[in-house]
Write an enzyme that holds these catalytic residues in place. Sequence first.
Site, PDB file in Angstrom:
ATOM      1  N   LYS A 122       1.009  -1.177   0.112  1.00 28.93           N
ATOM      2  CA  LYS A 122      -0.052  -0.023  -0.063  1.00 28.93           C
ATOM      3  C   LYS A 122       0.913   1.180   0.073  1.00 28.93           C
ATOM      4  CE  LYS A 122      -3.621  -2.549   1.974  1.00 28.93           C
ATOM      5  NZ  LYS A 122      -4.845  -2.796   2.865  1.00 28.93           N
ATOM      6  N   HIS A 178      -8.715  -2.982  -6.358  1.00 27.07           N
ATOM      7  CA  HIS A 178      -8.479  -3.195  -5.105  1.00 27.07           C
ATOM      8  C   HIS A 178      -9.591  -2.215  -4.331  1.00 27.07           C
ATOM      9  CE1 HIS A 178      -7.042  -2.904  -0.812  1.00 27.07           C
ATOM     10  NE2 HIS A 178      -6.360  -3.842  -0.979  1.00 27.07           N
ATOM     11  N   GLU A 228     -11.131 -10.376  -1.606  1.00 25.01           N
ATOM     12  CA  GLU A 228     -10.837  -9.352  -0.333  1.00 25.01           C
ATOM     13  C   GLU A 228     -12.247  -8.892   0.284  1.00 25.01           C
ATOM     14  OE1 GLU A 228      -8.633  -5.897  -1.378  1.00 25.01           O
ATOM     15  OE2 GLU A 228     -10.203  -5.530  -2.729  1.00 25.01           O
ATOM     16  N   SER A 249      -6.380  -9.409   6.203  1.00 25.27           N
ATOM     17  CA  SER A 249      -5.870  -9.692   7.307  1.00 25.27           C
ATOM     18  C   SER A 249      -5.349 -10.988   7.552  1.00 25.27           C
ATOM     19  CB  SER A 249      -6.976  -9.643   8.667  1.00 25.27           C
ATOM     20  OG  SER A 249      -7.466  -8.106   8.767  1.00 25.27           O
TER      21      SER A 249
END
Length: 261
Positions: free
Chosen positions: A12, A100, A172, A218
């Site tokens: 990121k 994303h 995700e 996570s």
Amino acid sequence: MSRKPLIAGNWKMNLNHYEAIALVQKIAFSLPDKYYDRVDVAVIPPFTDLRSVQTLVDGDKLRLTYGAQDLSPHDSGAYTGDVSGAFLAKLGCSYVVVGHSERRTYHNEDDALVAAKAATALKHGLTPIVCIGEHLDVREAGNHVAHNIEQLRGSLAGLLAEQIGSVVTAYEPVWAIGTGRVASAADAQEVCAAIRKELASLASPRIADTVRVLYGGSVNAKNVGDIVAQDDVDGGLVGGASLDGEHFATLAAIAAGGPLP
């Protein structure tokens, strides 16, 4: 068929190019070459780190691969702030993340733009990691599978069957990104299996069987083993845990089937 797991670390907007060098060195030191026969490992740094990562990977002949966090749907021209897939290919990138949830949320990117970016990535020889996922309200309403399939169709729209075979997909769940909450292994399998079934419909069962479907949200060394043990989960798109070189190496080793380095 047996698909080789992929562990991709999405940094990121973290780490300058000096810190990037240190992290790649730490990963390389912590994960011996023998593991790369059983797992593909990639880092996804910010644009400003890519040249430094390329120099280190090439100079030390590392088996680690790398990619970018986004790209422009355009090849060149008056698109201030955009980064071309041609530039990324010249930097030796193998992968590029498209769609994303943070791009979709903060930059209002829709499925049509994601599909255009995926097509552009393939045009330049890059493997797009196409991300889809639901928010918590969709999950709680029980509409998560339908939501993800609709998003998948839109994000791959216009791609030929053989092009779909060159894509990596990543599930995700937005509610699990950076929150410490993790979808259970069974939850991940449910959606990833549905993704593969839809890929078979969009392309063919043969092609769907070759496409790697990742889970992101996570992911860490404690849960990756259970996640990648699922039949239709072929690795992880790792966020915060990828910023710790030793932890990331351990995570990759577990995905490779161990033993720990």
